[in-house]
Motif scaffolding. Structure first.
Motif, PDB file in Angstrom:
ATOM      1  N   ARG A  48      25.886  29.040 203.790  1.00 39.36           N
ATOM      2  CA  ARG A  48      26.653  27.805 203.912  1.00 39.36           C
ATOM      3  C   ARG A  48      27.980  28.098 203.216  1.00 39.36           C
ATOM      4  O   ARG A  48      28.012  28.874 202.241  1.00 39.36           O
ATOM      5  CB  ARG A  48      25.960  26.673 203.147  1.00 39.36           C
ATOM      6  CG  ARG A  48      24.914  25.941 203.918  1.00 39.36           C
ATOM      7  CD  ARG A  48      24.385  24.728 203.173  1.00 39.36           C
ATOM      8  NE  ARG A  48      24.004  25.028 201.802  1.00 39.36           N
ATOM      9  CZ  ARG A  48      24.751  24.766 200.738  1.00 39.36           C
ATOM     10  NH1 ARG A  48      25.943  24.193 200.860  1.00 39.36           N
ATOM     11  NH2 ARG A  48      24.337  25.064 199.525  1.00 39.36           N
TER      12      ARG A  48
ATOM     13  N   LYS B  56      28.332  30.675 196.638  1.00 42.25           N
ATOM     14  CA  LYS B  56      27.815  31.818 197.390  1.00 42.25           C
ATOM     15  C   LYS B  56      28.704  33.061 197.260  1.00 42.25           C
ATOM     16  O   LYS B  56      28.339  34.131 197.723  1.00 42.25           O
ATOM     17  CB  LYS B  56      27.647  31.458 198.875  1.00 42.25           C
ATOM     18  CG  LYS B  56      26.779  30.218 199.133  1.00 42.25           C
ATOM     19  CD  LYS B  56      25.299  30.485 198.943  1.00 42.25           C
ATOM     20  CE  LYS B  56      24.456  29.237 199.254  1.00 42.25           C
ATOM     21  NZ  LYS B  56      23.028  29.411 199.003  1.00 42.25           N
TER      22      LYS B  56
ATOM     23  N   PHE C 154      18.970  29.733 216.088  1.00 43.55           N
ATOM     24  CA  PHE C 154      17.960  30.574 215.444  1.00 43.55           C
ATOM     25  C   PHE C 154      17.895  31.974 216.056  1.00 43.55           C
ATOM     26  O   PHE C 154      17.869  32.975 215.347  1.00 43.55           O
ATOM     27  CB  PHE C 154      16.593  29.874 215.523  1.00 43.55           C
ATOM     28  CG  PHE C 154      15.473  30.683 214.942  1.00 43.55           C
ATOM     29  CD1 PHE C 154      15.352  30.850 213.573  1.00 43.55           C
ATOM     30  CD2 PHE C 154      14.536  31.298 215.763  1.00 43.55           C
ATOM     31  CE1 PHE C 154      14.326  31.602 213.026  1.00 43.55           C
ATOM     32  CE2 PHE C 154      13.497  32.051 215.237  1.00 43.55           C
ATOM     33  CZ  PHE C 154      13.397  32.211 213.854  1.00 43.55           C
TER      34      PHE C 154
ATOM     35  N   TYR D 230      20.199  39.429 211.949  1.00 41.62           N
ATOM     36  CA  TYR D 230      19.352  40.096 210.946  1.00 41.62           C
ATOM     37  C   TYR D 230      18.874  41.446 211.488  1.00 41.62           C
ATOM     38  O   TYR D 230      18.857  42.455 210.777  1.00 41.62           O
ATOM     39  CB  TYR D 230      18.107  39.247 210.628  1.00 41.62           C
ATOM     40  CG  TYR D 230      18.332  37.989 209.811  1.00 41.62           C
ATOM     41  CD1 TYR D 230      19.349  37.889 208.873  1.00 41.62           C
ATOM     42  CD2 TYR D 230      17.472  36.887 209.956  1.00 41.62           C
ATOM     43  CE1 TYR D 230      19.520  36.728 208.118  1.00 41.62           C
ATOM     44  CE2 TYR D 230      17.630  35.732 209.198  1.00 41.62           C
ATOM     45  CZ  TYR D 230      18.659  35.663 208.286  1.00 41.62           C
ATOM     46  OH  TYR D 230      18.822  34.522 207.537  1.00 41.62           O
TER      47      TYR D 230
ATOM     48  N   MET E 101      17.473  30.239 194.726  1.00 41.89           N
ATOM     49  CA  MET E 101      16.588  31.265 195.251  1.00 41.89           C
ATOM     50  C   MET E 101      17.369  32.188 196.176  1.00 41.89           C
ATOM     51  O   MET E 101      17.639  33.311 195.892  1.00 41.89           O
ATOM     52  CB  MET E 101      15.407  30.591 195.981  1.00 41.89           C
ATOM     53  CG  MET E 101      14.510  31.509 196.769  1.00 41.89           C
ATOM     54  SD  MET E 101      13.861  32.890 195.826  1.00 41.89           S
ATOM     55  CE  MET E 101      12.622  32.111 194.835  1.00 41.89           C
TER      56      MET E 101
ATOM     57  N   LEU F 205      17.266  32.102 200.510  1.00 41.29           N
ATOM     58  CA  LEU F 205      16.268  32.424 201.530  1.00 41.29           C
ATOM     59  C   LEU F 205      16.782  33.441 202.537  1.00 41.29           C
ATOM     60  O   LEU F 205      16.011  34.156 203.163  1.00 41.29           O
ATOM     61  CB  LEU F 205      15.832  31.146 202.253  1.00 41.29           C
ATOM     62  CG  LEU F 205      15.179  30.087 201.348  1.00 41.29           C
ATOM     63  CD1 LEU F 205      14.806  28.860 202.144  1.00 41.29           C
ATOM     64  CD2 LEU F 205      13.947  30.646 200.631  1.00 41.29           C
TER      65      LEU F 205
ATOM     66  N   GLU G 219      14.677  36.256 204.477  1.00 42.45           N
ATOM     67  CA  GLU G 219      14.579  36.253 205.941  1.00 42.45           C
ATOM     68  C   GLU G 219      15.057  37.578 206.529  1.00 42.45           C
ATOM     69  O   GLU G 219      14.475  38.096 207.476  1.00 42.45           O
ATOM     70  CB  GLU G 219      15.409  35.083 206.516  1.00 42.45           C
ATOM     71  CG  GLU G 219      14.846  33.720 206.148  1.00 42.45           C
ATOM     72  CD  GLU G 219      15.805  32.566 206.404  1.00 42.45           C
ATOM     73  OE1 GLU G 219      15.462  31.424 206.084  1.00 42.45           O
ATOM     74  OE2 GLU G 219      16.930  32.821 206.926  1.00 42.45           O
TER      75      GLU G 219
HETATM   76  C1  GDG Z   1      19.073  25.616 198.484  1.00 40.43           C
HETATM   77  C2  GDG Z   1      19.412  26.482 197.272  1.00 40.43           C
HETATM   78  C3  GDG Z   1      17.371  27.848 197.747  1.00 40.43           C
HETATM   79  C4  GDG Z   1      21.723  29.231 207.376  1.00 40.43           C
HETATM   80  N1  GDG Z   1      22.620  29.339 208.330  1.00 40.43           N
HETATM   81  C5  GDG Z   1      22.013  29.131 209.496  1.00 40.43           C
HETATM   82  C6  GDG Z   1      20.700  28.893 209.254  1.00 40.43           C
HETATM   83  N2  GDG Z   1      20.532  28.941 207.933  1.00 40.43           N
HETATM   84  C7  GDG Z   1      19.290  28.750 207.198  1.00 40.43           C
HETATM   85  C8  GDG Z   1      18.795  30.064 206.694  1.00 40.43           C
HETATM   86  C9  GDG Z   1      18.057  29.677 205.437  1.00 40.43           C
HETATM   87  C10 GDG Z   1      18.800  28.450 204.975  1.00 40.43           C
HETATM   88  O1  GDG Z   1      19.536  27.958 206.063  1.00 40.43           O
HETATM   89  C11 GDG Z   1      19.754  28.723 203.819  1.00 40.43           C
HETATM   90  O2  GDG Z   1      19.010  28.778 202.671  1.00 40.43           O
HETATM   91  P1  GDG Z   1      19.543  29.334 201.278  1.00 40.43           P
HETATM   92  O3  GDG Z   1      18.381  29.529 200.424  1.00 40.43           O
HETATM   93  O4  GDG Z   1      20.276  30.582 201.510  1.00 40.43           O
HETATM   94  O5  GDG Z   1      20.606  28.282 200.701  1.00 40.43           O
HETATM   95  P2  GDG Z   1      20.857  26.682 200.416  1.00 40.43           P
HETATM   96  O6  GDG Z   1      21.095  25.919 201.661  1.00 40.43           O
HETATM   97  O7  GDG Z   1      21.975  26.653 199.454  1.00 40.43           O
HETATM   98  O8  GDG Z   1      19.522  26.118 199.752  1.00 40.43           O
HETATM   99  C12 GDG Z   1      18.868  27.889 197.489  1.00 40.43           C
HETATM  100  C13 GDG Z   1      17.059  26.871 198.857  1.00 40.43           C
HETATM  101  O9  GDG Z   1      17.616  25.577 198.601  1.00 40.43           O
HETATM  102  C14 GDG Z   1      15.559  26.699 199.033  1.00 40.43           C
HETATM  103  O10 GDG Z   1      14.952  26.268 197.869  1.00 40.43           O
HETATM  104  O11 GDG Z   1      16.950  29.122 198.153  1.00 40.43           O
HETATM  105  O12 GDG Z   1      19.109  28.667 196.332  1.00 40.43           O
HETATM  106  O13 GDG Z   1      20.815  26.521 197.050  1.00 40.43           O
HETATM  107  O14 GDG Z   1      16.740  29.351 205.737  1.00 40.43           O
HETATM  108  O15 GDG Z   1      18.014  30.652 207.675  1.00 40.43           O
HETATM  109  N3  GDG Z   1      19.816  28.682 210.231  1.00 40.43           N
HETATM  110  C15 GDG Z   1      20.265  28.706 211.502  1.00 40.43           C
HETATM  111  N4  GDG Z   1      21.564  28.907 211.794  1.00 40.43           N
HETATM  112  C16 GDG Z   1      22.464  29.111 210.822  1.00 40.43           C
HETATM  113  O16 GDG Z   1      23.644  29.297 211.110  1.00 40.43           O
HETATM  114  N5  GDG Z   1      19.417  28.516 212.496  1.00 40.43           N
END
Ligand code: GDG
Length: 730
Positions: A273, A278, A352, A359, A374, A376, A380
């Motif tokens: 995001r 980040k 997705f 990836y 964390m 994710l 992934e």
């Molecule tokens: C918070 C915490 C913690 C991203 N771009 C696309 C997409 N995504 C999905 C990814 C992943 C998720 O969004 C992003 O997760 P993150 O963990 O990297 O980050 P945050 O949104 O900041 O989440 C974080 C999380 O909560 C869980 O507890 O890990 O530290 O900040 O799953 O796959 N999915 C798709 N298109 C995208 O462009 N389809």
């Protein structure tokens, strides 16, 4: 049937009103993508905001709620004003920056806070509307930190879990928040509080200790009459989904398309995001430096930068967007050629299948957040690597680094180190890549999202079961009535009472815990009742007990049983004791007192104590542990034992304990009513020697040999008052 109620700021679906019609779209972000692969389901309900302001839904609330119900969701409606102040304001301009150590971005604003309180109350109303008595309520994230307590107030017996998805900052930073007490008390309304890593657990427990003054013990924090469990639950991903997604036809099509676009260049991938935590501009600067220092990789490597628009209503995010745009332009201008664009920049969410294609294709994933709860994406990426190749470069400041140790771990602020890491990643032999990834994959497969949910909910259920056990031992009104009845019917009654923590509260200075004007008359009247024998069994020295309680017609025990004084007699020693060991132990305790500001040594006739109630709690607990170890070694050949009381370590003759002192009185008569009350470990010896028919009560909700528990010295006084008055009535 018990259901799981998931409560988070956003629902996993976003409702969008276009041309008068409502449309549902999947929401973005770590929480919903993670949990969204397990929920909603038929035995759960997800409660949250649907993404559109109330003003835009006016008149259609029922219809929206109906649409949501079909998807096992329940909507919370928020006004534009509340979204501005609670969501963009307090959540994203106060908590988010503060909890990611961006202190200069943190805004403390009363209106934001008021909206945060109001919206948490709105959420509470909705939870209470939906919840049944045996539902499990699982509240998520920093938007709803007041909610556990609010729900607890309305549903006192509910099973409530809270999970924080972002870091919990060090107490030194957390204390900057003007509303710090409210936030901690809010979270502690839960039965179980979960974080991604143990560091965050420590920071939280330390903040609770310093700000609310509540101790934690082996992962439990006692607040009032409840014990709250705090633990680490590193969030997993839906491993199977990511490890098998490569087979989807859509993914293959995307792979072809991307390959066509970047040719046979090696691919470095960056996906987040668009958020300042980040480290996206910093990553671009690193890429710039990498190109400068490693010209041989020019025209051979492409950085694919996917930035998902996020919180575009917040000024810092708009500034960040401008900075990223500029940097991408600069790098492409500086190194690009006709056939090669160094950075391929996508400012949008990707579907997705495309995510998986990226990836799959990436040789290197560059995941270098400046702070991340964390992350994710890192997990992934590893899970999607079916052939095992590919290298993860991961920031040590992401929670995921704790589990993904086989990645190349970097400090996100050390540009040279990351440049070297990229080079190492691009040069790493395939076998090594596979070996590292396979190990991480095994771990991710074992603790996937289902395991994470099961672990958290399982732990919450265990806590509820433990609470039910403790509730059985809690001294209830029925038990008190039975006790009063037994008391009234009996003729010879022995009442054994500890002093500190049982009859009077603790004080920072032991000398200040004098008996007050309520407790003295209470004991005076209690001993006047024919047939009553009251004994105060304390760890204090003779002189103090004599000064404070010597005028009362009670038996006294000093130094945990070294000295005893019968009613109307003089002090006597329970047996001849030796003091030879003291010269060896005293210097050790003094050394520890010198090293621990606020700690002190107390010498009594046949014991030495190291007190640390006034010392810094964090330092004191480390020192206490060290001292205990030293003393265990030093005393192994001496006839002394080490006793732990409340904020005190005591060394004394092993033959002396409160049990022996209690025995002295127990053997004197055939008592037909015995009651013993105490609050710490030294009182356990007393509980152990009581006859089966005795009433034994431990103050505080700890596990004990005593049959019953009460909350505090106030309950003890209330109980003694009931016993005293029972005589007058009989
Ligand atoms: C918070 C915490 C913690 C991203 N771009 C696309 C997409 N995504 C999905 C990814 C992943 C998720 O969004 C992003 O997760 P993150 O963990 O990297 O980050 P945050 O949104 O900041 O989440 C974080 C999380 O909560 C869980 O507890 O890990 O530290 O900040 O799953 O796959 N999915 C798709 N298109 C995208 O462009 N389809």
């Amino acid at each position: 049937m018990s259901r799981l109620l998931i409560v988070s700021n956003r629902l996993p679906i976003t409702l969008i009103r276009r041309e008068g019609k409502m449309r549902a779209e999947p929401s973005q972000g770590g929480l919903v993508t993670g949990l969204g692969s397990v929920y909603p389901s038929s035995d759960s309900i997800w409660i949250g905001w649907c993404g559109t302001a109330l003003e835009r839904l006016r008149g259609q609330e029922e219809l929206v709620q109906e649409m949501l119900r079909e998807k096992h969701c329940h909507g919370v409606f928020l006004s534009q004003y509340d979204i501005e102040n609670y969501y963009f304001g307090f959540s994203n301009k106060t908590i988010w920056p503060l909890f990611h150590y961006f202190l200069l971005y943190t805004i403390y604003n009363k209106h934001f806070w008021e909206a945060y309180v109001r919206v948490n109350k709105i959420f509470c109303d909705e939870v209470v509307k939906v919840a049944n008595e045996d539902d499990v309520i699982w509240i998520h994230d920093y938007h709803l930190m007041l909610l556990p307590r609010l729900v607890r107030e309305r549903l006192p017996n509910a099973a409530i879990g809270f999970f924080l998805h972002i870091p919990f900052v060090s107490s030194e930073v957390f204390r900057l928040l003007p509303w710090r007490e409210d936030i901690l008390e809010g979270i502690l309304g839960a039965d179980l509080v979960g974080f991604h890593t143990f560091d965050y657990v420590r920071h939280f427990a330390e903040s609770v200790r310093r700000i609310l003054g509540l101790e934690h013990d082996l992962g439990y924090i006692a607040i009032g009459d409840r014990n709250v469990r705090v633990d680490a639950f590193p969030m997993g991903i839906d491993y199977t989904k990511y490890s098998t997604a490569g087979e989807l036809p859509g993914v293959k099509a995307h792979i072809k398309r991307i390959r066509k676009r970047v040719g046979d260049h090696r691919i470095i991938l960056s996906i987040d995001r668009l958020d300042y935590t980040k480290g996206i501009p910093e990553r671009l600067e690193v890429f710039d430096l990498f190109m400068e220092k490693n010209p041989e990789f020019r025209e051979k490597v492409t950085l694919i930068l996917v930035a998902i628009p996020s919180r575009t209503g917040v000024e810092h995010y708009r500034m960040l967007k401008r900075r990223v745009d500029e940097l991408v332009g600069r790098i492409n201008g500086k190194y690009g050629s006709i056939g090669w664009m160094p950075v391929w920049y996508l400012y949008r969410a990707v579907p997705f299948e495309m995510l998986i294609a990226l990836y799959t294709l990436a040789d290197v994933a560059l995941v270098t957040p400046l702070r991340d709860g964390m992350n994710l994406i890192a997990k992934e990426f590893v899970a999607s690597k079916r052939d095992g190749t590919g290298v993860l470069v991961l920031s040590e400041l992401a929670g995921a680094a704790k589990e993904l140790g086989e990645a190349i771990i970097v400090n996100p602020n050390n540009k040279e180190q990351i440049v070297a890491a990229i080079r190492e990643a691009l040069m790493m032999p395939k076998e090594e890549q596979i070996e590292r990834n396979r190990r991480m994959q095994q771990r991710l497969a074992r603790y996937s999202i289902g395991g994470w949910v099961g672990d958290f909910i399982g732990c919450l259920e265990k806590i509820k079961a433990r609470q039910r056990e403790l509730a059985i031992t809690r001294l209830s009104e029925d038990l008190i009535a039975r006790m009063v009845d037994d008391y009234r019917k009996s003729k010879d009654r022995l009442i054994l009472l500890d002093y500190d923590g049982t009859l009077v509260p603790f004080s920072d200075h032991p000398r200040r815990a004098r008996p007050d004007n309520d407790v003295i008359p209470l004991i005076e009247t209690l001993v006047k009742i024919p047939g009553n024998e009251v004994v105060i069994i304390s760890g204090r020295d003779r002189e103090t007990l004599e000064e404070w309680l010597g005028n009362l017609d009670v038996g006294l025990v000093a130094e945990h049983g070294v000295w005893i004084k019968e009613r109307g007699s003089d002090w006597q020693m329970i047996e001849r004791l030796s003091n030879d060991w003291k010269d060896e132990i005293r210097p050790v305790l003094e050394l520890y007192a010198d090293r621990t500001p606020g700690a002190s040594v107390e010498e009594k006739g046949y014991s030495l104590s190291w007190h640390y109630r006034r010392a810094d709690p964090g330092l004191a607990s480390v020192r206490a542990r060290e001292l205990r170890e030293d003393l265990t070694n030093l005393t192994c050949n001496l006839s002394v034992g080490i006793l732990e009381g409340s904020k005190v370590i005591e060394v004394k003759d092993v033959n002396v304990n409160k049990g022996r002192a209690a025995d002295h009185w127990l053997g004197k008569k055939d008592w037909d009513f015995v009651i013993a009350i105490g609050d710490d470990w030294t009182d356990e010896d007393m509980f152990a020697v009581l006859p089966e028919s005795a009433y034994s009560i431990r103050v505080g909700m700890s596990v004990s040999k005593a049959k019953y528990n009460v909350n505090s010295y106030r309950d003890v006084r209330a109980l003694l008052t009931r016993l005293r008055d029972a005589y007058a009535q009989s």
